[in-house]
Design a protein around this motif. Structure first.
Motif, short mmCIF file in Angstrom:
data_model
loop_
_atom_site.label_atom_id
_atom_site.label_comp_id
_atom_site.label_asym_id
_atom_site.label_seq_id
_atom_site.Cartn_x
_atom_site.Cartn_y
_atom_site.Cartn_z
N GLU A 1 22.11 -11.07 4.16
CA GLU A 1 22.44 -12.45 4.50
C GLU A 1 23.21 -12.52 5.82
N ILE B 1 21.75 -13.88 9.37
CA ILE B 1 22.35 -15.00 10.11
C ILE B 1 22.67 -14.55 11.54
N GLY C 1 19.52 -14.46 13.64
CA GLY C 1 18.68 -15.64 13.65
C GLY C 1 17.52 -15.61 12.68
N LYS C 2 17.47 -14.62 11.79
CA LYS C 2 16.38 -14.52 10.82
C LYS C 2 16.58 -15.43 9.62
N LYS C 3 17.84 -15.79 9.37
CA LYS C 3 18.16 -16.65 8.24
C LYS C 3 18.88 -17.91 8.74
N ASP C 4 18.81 -18.95 7.93
CA ASP C 4 19.50 -20.19 8.27
C ASP C 4 21.01 -19.95 8.33
N ASP C 5 21.67 -20.71 9.19
CA ASP C 5 23.11 -20.58 9.39
C ASP C 5 23.79 -21.88 8.96
N PRO C 6 24.06 -22.05 7.66
CA PRO C 6 24.63 -23.32 7.19
C PRO C 6 26.09 -23.51 7.57
#
Length: 356
Positions: free
Chosen positions: A337, A341, A344-349
């Motif tokens: 995770e 983040i 940039g491979k995962k969403d950054d909430p």
């Protein structure tokens, strides 16, 4: 954010970039560095990017004799779409200010720090490696540069940022590590500099690290400096212990570093609805939990390695193996995770990523 301008002197003799498959950690350095000076009565001035080169310091510079200095560490990542990303640089800037206050180093504006980091990375974008698990490690540091012999705060300082294309901090990546519990030497004590990012904390830790290596361990689990009963940090990283459904880490009471990865892990765990506790944890409680079959995972967190799972703890004549000496599901999930983040491979909430 305020706007800052820095002069740029390009390196006319650029280096040959190292093999991206043989980077190691902290072995190679980019073509440029950032410099800025401080003088009492003048403040911080002359922020500039220049070719990477040796520093010229007077032999009487205060940093050599009284160790008035500090440093930070963060990374720039190459996203799959080519973007260059920083991870929570504002947190490094905040921690710098806390360290500076403890070390009697002049305050340094947070926006100025982030602007300097972004400016250097923008010049060195080609040095950000693309391979999985790699990054451009950034090392900002401040040293007392005034030449004098006498125990007082320096009136002159130098702020420097250097950049190092790096691979995994540990040669074996996410393979679980073997950790030695140190109960003779201490890393920090109440009222000391444990929460500050200063070289003295690390120099004083070398003796214990030598002991650990002699016993076939990669790092040290530090105990508290007063009673030698409570666990604090693992080497240069924050420590987490999963006992049953509770994930425990030491509290920020002045003796451990307020790690940015630590804060990110705590945020994620709470976001996932897991039970997280920041409390003092007895070493004996860990061994008792292992005997009861409740110690399911142990891992360290830090900028360099992100997540480093622990497979074995060695203390005196005792040894405990954690999760069959394999990376745990939570450790793997956290790494995936956070690294996702960061790259940039995962969403950054949480708004952690800053694009250059």
């Amino acid at each position: 954010m305020m706007s800052f301008e820095f002069t740029i002197e390009k390196n006319q003799n650029p280096k040959t970039k190292p093999d991206p498959d043989k980077l190691g950690f902290g072995n190679h350095f980019s073509d440029h560095m950032f410099l800025m000076n401080y003088k009492t009565g003048k403040g911080w001035y002359d922020g500039r990017i220049v070719p990477y080169q040796p520093l010229c310091l007077d032999p009487a510079a205060a940093v050599f004799h009284y160790a008035q200095e500090m440093f930070e560490g963060l990374k720039a990542y190459r996203a799959a779409d080519g973007r260059t990303l920083l991870f929570r640089p504002d947190m490094n800037a905040k921690r710098t200010r806390r360290t500076n206050e403890r070390m009697c180093i002049p305050d340094l504006d947070e926006d100025l720090q982030v602007a300097a980091i972004k400016a250097l990375v923008a010049v060195e974008k080609d040095w950000v490696p693309e391979a999985d698990g790699t990054s451009l490690y950034l090392r900002p540091f401040i040293i007392a540069s005034e030449p004098f012999l006498g125990v007082r705060p320096s009136d002159e300082f130098l702020y420097v940022i250097i950049a190092s294309p790096s691979g995994s901090y540990y040669e074996n990546g996410l393979a679980p590590t073997r950790i030695f519990v140190e109960d003779e030497y201490v890393r920090a004590a109440p009222g000391g500099t444990g929460y500050a990012k200063v070289g003295g904390n690390y120099a004083g830790a070398l003796k214990a690290q030598e002991k650990a290596h002699d016993k076939g361990c990669s790092q040290v689990l530090w105990l508290d400096g007063v009673e030698r009963r409570y666990v604090e940090e693992i080497g240069t990283s924050n420590a987490f212990f999963m006992i049953g459904d509770e994930i425990i880490t030491a509290p920020l009471d002045g003796t451990i570093l307020p790690g940015i990865t630590r804060d990110s892990v705590l945020t994620l765990l709470r976001h996932w609805g897991m039970k997280v506790t920041e409390r003092k944890l007895l070493l004996s409680e860990i061994f008792q939990a292992h005997e009861a079959g409740n110690l399911t995972e142990v891992f360290a967190t830090g900028t360099a390695a992100v997540i480093s799972p622990v497979g074995e703890l060695i203390w005196k004549d005792k040894s405990v193996t954690i999760n069959n000496n394999e990376i745990g599901a939570l450790s793997q999930k956290l790494y995936d995770e956070i690294y996702g983040i960061q790259t940039g491979k995962k969403d950054d909430p949480f708004g952690w990523v800053v694009e250059i």
